[in-house]
Write a protein that holds these residues in place. Structure first.
Motif, PDB file in Angstrom:
ATOM      1  N   GLU A  65       0.854  -1.191   0.000  1.00 21.17           N
ATOM      2  CA  GLU A  65       0.000   0.000   0.000  1.00 21.17           C
ATOM      3  C   GLU A  65       0.893   1.244   0.000  1.00 21.17           C
ATOM      4  OE1 GLU A  65      -3.447   0.332  -0.021  1.00 21.17           O
ATOM      5  OE2 GLU A  65      -3.306  -1.788  -0.563  1.00 21.17           O
ATOM      6  N   PRO A  66       0.441   2.357  -0.605  1.00 18.34           N
ATOM      7  CA  PRO A  66       1.222   3.601  -0.551  1.00 18.34           C
ATOM      8  C   PRO A  66       1.443   4.036   0.893  1.00 18.34           C
ATOM      9  CG  PRO A  66      -0.576   3.785  -2.135  1.00 18.34           C
ATOM     10  CD  PRO A  66      -0.780   2.492  -1.389  1.00 18.34           C
ATOM     11  N   GLU A  67       2.589   4.669   1.143  1.00 19.67           N
ATOM     12  CA  GLU A  67       2.937   5.153   2.482  1.00 19.67           C
ATOM     13  C   GLU A  67       2.977   6.671   2.484  1.00 19.67           C
ATOM     14  OE1 GLU A  67       6.626   3.542   3.972  1.00 19.67           O
ATOM     15  OE2 GLU A  67       6.352   1.735   2.771  1.00 19.67           O
ATOM     16  N   ARG A  68       2.496   7.287   3.563  1.00 18.58           N
ATOM     17  CA  ARG A  68       2.598   8.735   3.764  1.00 18.58           C
ATOM     18  C   ARG A  68       3.772   8.985   4.690  1.00 18.58           C
ATOM     19  NH1 ARG A  68       0.215  12.183   0.729  1.00 18.58           N
ATOM     20  NH2 ARG A  68       0.476  13.695   2.356  1.00 18.58           N
ATOM     21  N   ARG A  69       4.629   9.942   4.328  1.00 14.70           N
ATOM     22  CA  ARG A  69       5.788  10.302   5.136  1.00 14.70           C
ATOM     23  C   ARG A  69       5.906  11.817   5.197  1.00 14.70           C
ATOM     24  NH1 ARG A  69       7.104   5.849   7.829  1.00 14.70           N
ATOM     25  NH2 ARG A  69       7.282   4.083   6.443  1.00 14.70           N
ATOM     26  N   GLU A  70       6.252  12.343   6.377  1.00 16.48           N
ATOM     27  CA  GLU A  70       6.493  13.786   6.503  1.00 16.48           C
ATOM     28  C   GLU A  70       7.742  14.192   5.752  1.00 16.48           C
ATOM     29  OE1 GLU A  70       6.370  16.024  10.166  1.00 16.48           O
ATOM     30  OE2 GLU A  70       4.974  14.533  10.981  1.00 16.48           O
ATOM     31  N   TYR A  71       8.717  13.270   5.686  1.00 21.46           N
ATOM     32  CA  TYR A  71      10.004  13.597   5.078  1.00 21.46           C
ATOM     33  C   TYR A  71      10.597  12.358   4.418  1.00 21.46           C
ATOM     34  CZ  TYR A  71      14.947  14.728   4.707  1.00 21.46           C
ATOM     35  OH  TYR A  71      16.214  14.927   4.223  1.00 21.46           O
ATOM     36  N   LEU A  72      11.136  12.550   3.210  1.00 18.96           N
ATOM     37  CA  LEU A  72      11.905  11.520   2.520  1.00 18.96           C
ATOM     38  C   LEU A  72      13.179  12.153   1.974  1.00 18.96           C
ATOM     39  CD1 LEU A  72       9.307   9.744   0.180  1.00 18.96           C
ATOM     40  CD2 LEU A  72      10.347   8.782   2.231  1.00 18.96           C
ATOM     41  N   ALA A  73      14.252  11.409   1.972  1.00 21.04           N
ATOM     42  CA  ALA A  73      15.473  11.815   1.276  1.00 21.04           C
ATOM     43  C   ALA A  73      15.542  10.945   0.025  1.00 21.04           C
ATOM     44  CB  ALA A  73      16.692  11.602   2.154  1.00 21.04           C
ATOM     45  N   VAL A  74      15.439  11.574  -1.148  1.00 20.16           N
ATOM     46  CA  VAL A  74      15.359  10.847  -2.410  1.00 20.16           C
ATOM     47  C   VAL A  74      16.665  11.030  -3.174  1.00 20.16           C
ATOM     48  CG1 VAL A  74      14.107  10.614  -4.587  1.00 20.16           C
ATOM     49  CG2 VAL A  74      12.869  11.221  -2.498  1.00 20.16           C
ATOM     50  N   SER A  75      17.278   9.934  -3.564  1.00 19.54           N
ATOM     51  CA  SER A  75      18.523   9.977  -4.332  1.00 19.54           C
ATOM     52  C   SER A  75      18.253  10.494  -5.737  1.00 19.54           C
ATOM     53  CB  SER A  75      19.141   8.578  -4.402  1.00 19.54           C
ATOM     54  OG  SER A  75      20.260   8.582  -5.255  1.00 19.54           O
TER      55      SER A  75
END
Length: 113
Positions: A65-75
């Motif tokens: 299932e899709p996840e909700r995140r306040e913050y991601l670090a994307v390469s």
């Protein structure tokens, strides 16, 4: 370190795709000048990680299932597609809207042949 006094930024809702993920979230870009367009911003961070806030992370193929995140670090080096979805506003280095209206930069592709 560059002087950021008086700098203005814009929040931009984007969709970033990698080989395995689709990420929709918010990026903070300079309001004008170098790196104010999404393509310039991504190219300037070629081997870095981008801070993406208010993100939805979905795995291609629907393995989870899709996840909700306040913050991601994307390469950045794993991003294969980047799409601007929505302009969310302009603010200054304190996080407040500017006291005077600003012209905003719109990212447009170069003219075709």
């Amino acid at each position: 370190m560059p002087d950021t006094a008086g700098m203005h930024y814009r929040r931009l809702r984007v969709r970033l795709e990698t080989d395995r993920h689709v990420i929709e979230g918010t990026l903070q870009l300079p309001n004008e000048g170098y790196r104010s367009r999404l393509t310039d911003f991504l190219n300037a961070h070629g081997s870095d990680f981008l801070p993406v806030t208010d993100a939805e992370l979905d795995r291609i193929g629907g393995a989870r299932e899709p996840e909700r995140r306040e913050y991601l670090a994307v390469s950045v080096r794993h991003i294969v597609i980047g799409v601007e979805l929505e302009f969310l506003g302009t603010f200054d280095e304190s996080g407040e809207p500017p006291s005077e209206p600003l012209m905003t930069t719109v990212s447009t592709p170069p003219p075709g042949p």
